[in-house]
Design a protein around this motif. Structure first.
Motif, short mmCIF file in Angstrom:
data_model
loop_
_atom_site.label_atom_id
_atom_site.label_comp_id
_atom_site.label_asym_id
_atom_site.label_seq_id
_atom_site.Cartn_x
_atom_site.Cartn_y
_atom_site.Cartn_z
N THR A 169 -67.50 5.19 -10.46
CA THR A 169 -68.66 5.86 -9.89
C THR A 169 -69.79 5.82 -10.89
N LYS A 170 -70.98 5.45 -10.41
CA LYS A 170 -72.18 5.39 -11.24
C LYS A 170 -73.28 6.19 -10.54
N TYR A 171 -74.32 6.55 -11.30
CA TYR A 171 -75.39 7.41 -10.79
C TYR A 171 -76.75 6.85 -11.15
N THR A 172 -77.77 7.33 -10.41
CA THR A 172 -79.16 7.00 -10.71
C THR A 172 -79.87 8.26 -11.18
N ALA A 173 -81.00 8.09 -11.82
CA ALA A 173 -81.79 9.24 -12.26
C ALA A 173 -82.37 10.00 -11.07
N SER A 174 -82.44 9.34 -9.91
CA SER A 174 -82.95 10.01 -8.70
C SER A 174 -81.82 10.62 -7.88
N HIS A 175 -80.63 10.71 -8.48
CA HIS A 175 -79.49 11.47 -7.96
C HIS A 175 -78.72 10.82 -6.81
N GLU A 176 -78.75 9.50 -6.73
CA GLU A 176 -77.85 8.80 -5.82
C GLU A 176 -76.60 8.43 -6.61
N TYR A 177 -75.49 8.31 -5.90
CA TYR A 177 -74.27 7.82 -6.54
C TYR A 177 -73.82 6.54 -5.86
N VAL A 178 -73.05 5.76 -6.60
CA VAL A 178 -72.46 4.53 -6.09
C VAL A 178 -70.99 4.54 -6.50
N LYS A 179 -70.11 4.51 -5.51
CA LYS A 179 -68.68 4.36 -5.81
C LYS A 179 -68.33 2.91 -5.51
N VAL A 180 -67.84 2.22 -6.51
CA VAL A 180 -67.63 0.78 -6.41
C VAL A 180 -66.15 0.47 -6.26
N ASP A 181 -65.86 -0.38 -5.27
CA ASP A 181 -64.51 -0.91 -5.05
C ASP A 181 -64.66 -2.40 -4.79
N GLY A 182 -64.54 -3.19 -5.85
CA GLY A 182 -64.75 -4.63 -5.73
C GLY A 182 -66.21 -4.91 -5.43
N LYS A 183 -66.49 -5.59 -4.31
CA LYS A 183 -67.88 -5.92 -3.92
C LYS A 183 -68.49 -4.85 -3.02
N ILE A 184 -67.72 -3.83 -2.68
CA ILE A 184 -68.19 -2.80 -1.76
C ILE A 184 -68.63 -1.56 -2.53
N ALA A 185 -69.85 -1.09 -2.21
CA ALA A 185 -70.40 0.11 -2.84
C ALA A 185 -70.60 1.17 -1.77
N THR A 186 -70.04 2.36 -2.01
CA THR A 186 -70.28 3.51 -1.15
C THR A 186 -71.39 4.31 -1.80
N ILE A 187 -72.43 4.61 -1.01
CA ILE A 187 -73.64 5.24 -1.56
C ILE A 187 -73.91 6.56 -0.85
N GLY A 188 -74.36 7.53 -1.64
CA GLY A 188 -74.77 8.82 -1.10
C GLY A 188 -75.59 9.55 -2.14
N ILE A 189 -75.83 10.84 -1.91
CA ILE A 189 -76.52 11.64 -2.91
C ILE A 189 -75.49 12.45 -3.68
N SER A 190 -75.81 12.75 -4.91
CA SER A 190 -74.87 13.45 -5.78
C SER A 190 -74.70 14.92 -5.37
N GLU A 191 -73.67 15.50 -5.89
CA GLU A 191 -73.41 16.93 -5.69
C GLU A 191 -74.61 17.74 -6.17
N HIS A 192 -75.17 17.34 -7.31
CA HIS A 192 -76.33 18.04 -7.86
C HIS A 192 -77.52 17.95 -6.90
N ALA A 193 -77.76 16.78 -6.34
CA ALA A 193 -78.89 16.59 -5.42
C ALA A 193 -78.75 17.48 -4.19
N GLN A 194 -77.55 17.54 -3.62
CA GLN A 194 -77.39 18.36 -2.43
C GLN A 194 -77.60 19.83 -2.75
N SER A 195 -77.21 20.25 -3.95
CA SER A 195 -77.40 21.66 -4.32
C SER A 195 -78.88 21.99 -4.48
N LEU A 196 -79.67 21.02 -4.97
CA LEU A 196 -81.11 21.21 -5.09
C LEU A 196 -81.79 21.27 -3.72
#
Length: 158
Positions: free
Chosen positions: A36-63
């Motif tokens: 799992t990797k993150y951006t400064a704008s609070h998106e996350y990327v969960k990587v499994d091979g060539k597939i990336a699952t993207i959403g907003i971080s726990e911190h972003a949703q709390s804000l």
């Protein structure tokens, strides 16, 4: 004192456990699998091979507070790193979500259309937005580790 049979059994067990851990550990060169990797704008990327699952971080949703709407993009849409690809609305604000990588959307979380609160309940689990086939897997290397992201979050809170 342990008997010779007990000592042999312990040694065999230790060797078996070492072999199991060797086979269950990620191989060299597969460090991107299930990371799992993150951006400064609070998106996350969960990587499994060539597939990336993207959403907003726990911190972003709390804000954002209570999320009332998630614009679900279309399967087949191309997303471009740094560009907005969807919108999240909460009782506090509307916020664009930016693509952390380039790729093609291969799956969307349709549950968010009827249940946007899933993002509040489980942002980095059931609240994911899209699954993307990455154009260039090396782009993930430019994103933050969980440890680096925690530092950014801590700095924002002060």
């Amino acid at each position: 004192m342990a008997s010779a049979a007990t000592m042999m059994l312990r040694t065999a067990t230790r060797r078996s456990l070492m072999q199991i851990s060797r086979y269950s550990s990620p191989a060299v060169g597969t460090s991107k699998m299930f990371s799992t990797k993150y951006t400064a704008s609070h998106e996350y990327v969960k990587v499994d091979g060539k597939i990336a699952t993207i959403g907003i971080s726990e911190h972003a949703q709390s804000l954002l507070g209570d999320i009332v709407f998630v614009e679900v993009p279309e399967v087949g849409d191309e997303i471009e790193k740094g560009e907005s690809f969807t919108l999240v609305e909460s009782v506090k604000a509307a916020s664009e979500v930016y693509a952390p990588i380039n790729g093609t959307i291969i799956e969307v979380n349709e549950s968010l259309e009827d249940s946007p609160e899933l993002v509040n309940e489980d942002a980095e689990g059931k609240g994911w937005f899209v699954k993307v086939e990455m154009s260039d897997e090396s782009e993930v290397d430019d994103l933050m580790t969980p440890e680096a992201y925690k530092v950014i979050v801590a700095e924002e809170e002060h």
